[in-house]
Design a protein around this motif. Sequence first.
Motif, PDB file in Angstrom:
ATOM      1  N   TYR A 231       0.832  -1.201   0.000  1.00  5.85           N
ATOM      2  CA  TYR A 231       0.000   0.000   0.000  1.00  5.85           C
ATOM      3  C   TYR A 231       0.869   1.253   0.000  1.00  5.85           C
ATOM      4  O   TYR A 231       1.978   1.273   0.552  1.00  5.85           O
ATOM      5  N   THR A 232       0.375   2.296  -0.627  1.00 11.57           N
ATOM      6  CA  THR A 232       1.050   3.587  -0.589  1.00 11.57           C
ATOM      7  C   THR A 232       0.746   4.276   0.739  1.00 11.57           C
ATOM      8  O   THR A 232      -0.156   3.859   1.483  1.00 11.57           O
ATOM      9  N   LYS A 233       1.470   5.343   1.032  1.00 13.31           N
ATOM     10  CA  LYS A 233       1.227   6.085   2.278  1.00 13.31           C
ATOM     11  C   LYS A 233      -0.186   6.650   2.308  1.00 13.31           C
ATOM     12  O   LYS A 233      -0.868   6.604   3.344  1.00 13.31           O
ATOM     13  N   ASP A 234      -0.652   7.162   1.183  1.00 15.13           N
ATOM     14  CA  ASP A 234      -2.010   7.718   1.130  1.00 15.13           C
ATOM     15  C   ASP A 234      -3.056   6.646   1.387  1.00 15.13           C
ATOM     16  O   ASP A 234      -4.067   6.899   2.055  1.00 15.13           O
ATOM     17  N   GLU A 235      -2.824   5.446   0.862  1.00 19.21           N
ATOM     18  CA  GLU A 235      -3.767   4.346   1.085  1.00 19.21           C
ATOM     19  C   GLU A 235      -3.779   3.914   2.550  1.00 19.21           C
ATOM     20  O   GLU A 235      -4.837   3.620   3.122  1.00 19.21           O
ATOM     21  N   LEU A 236      -2.601   3.890   3.164  1.00 22.90           N
ATOM     22  CA  LEU A 236      -2.520   3.532   4.581  1.00 22.90           C
ATOM     23  C   LEU A 236      -3.192   4.592   5.450  1.00 22.90           C
ATOM     24  O   LEU A 236      -3.862   4.277   6.443  1.00 22.90           O
ATOM     25  N   LEU A 237      -3.024   5.847   5.081  1.00 18.35           N
ATOM     26  CA  LEU A 237      -3.713   6.936   5.795  1.00 18.35           C
ATOM     27  C   LEU A 237      -5.226   6.780   5.695  1.00 18.35           C
ATOM     28  O   LEU A 237      -5.951   6.982   6.676  1.00 18.35           O
ATOM     29  N   LEU A 238      -5.688   6.415   4.503  1.00 18.50           N
ATOM     30  CA  LEU A 238      -7.122   6.213   4.295  1.00 18.50           C
ATOM     31  C   LEU A 238      -7.631   5.056   5.150  1.00 18.50           C
ATOM     32  O   LEU A 238      -8.730   5.126   5.712  1.00 18.50           O
TER      33      LEU A 238
END
Length: 324
Positions: A231-238
């Motif tokens: 996962y990307t950082k943005d996906e993990l944040l989501l």
Amino acid sequence: MITDINELIKRIDQKLDEIDQENIDFIESKELMNEVELKMHDLKDNIETIYNQYLSELNNLVGLAEVKIEAKKLINYLIFLKKTKDKINLSNMNLNMIFRGNPGTGKTTVAKIFANILCQLGFLKTNKIIETTPRDFIAGYIGQTAIKARKTIDSASGGVIFIDEAYTFAQSSNGSRDSFVNEAITEIIKEMETLNTVFIFSGYSNKMDDFIKLNPGIKSRIGYDISFKDYTKDELLLMFKNKLNKSGMKLCDNAYSVLSDKIEENMKKKDFGNGRMIDNLFNEIIREHATYNIFETNTKKLLEINEETIKKIKVKEERGMCFE
């Protein structure tokens, strides 16, 4: 509405066969055609319901863009086979799969969705899925592995067997394919040949080829080889935000940048855990927040996590996904 698609298709075919018989006059044929048309509407409604339900489940998962594309193709193909049953001649379905990816990338979650899809469309007798590892197939004594492997297989007969870390079949104590491993793989291949049970072999991308090379019969029995990217950082944040929303809690405005830095810090660790890391991080932040607010009575403050709480969470080097 009829919910069993297999039964519905069977009844439609029976009616069409009746219409083809010479002893059915025009009026009766017209009545039969009207009945068939109604059943075709039922079939269409059932298929659309299944299609929308499971695509919605997949689309609600964070990330996994390539996995969703492959899943949609699989669903489309299965529905095509149902609609053309007994009308075209295709080879037997090979639904066994390899899921390649690091831990926490959604492989088990997708496997459970696939089990439901295959069962709902009639390609499996049950949506039961058991999660196993090679240890569940290999015994410690000569002559016992086949018995243990068969017992594990029978526990999910007609459903899905998810084998995590499947590459460890290739990692026997002496570094070679010992007789125990060969015995277990033989039992698995026997079951794959029956087309009764679906196997999903899961593990690190760069190690799954070692598993495939164990036996020449494995590769030919794999119908889908799907990669799960980190996962990307943005996906993990989501993911974290989704967990917050579900819990009824929230972060104060200044906390998001601190959380983003904390996630980025974790992503630099070896085997950082992807979605599992987010689960661990979320739980640890909630525990820290509870400790910090042990004597707080203001509801607003109890439900809002500040940046200081997140800053206190320190990532351990060990396994790259645990916290102190």
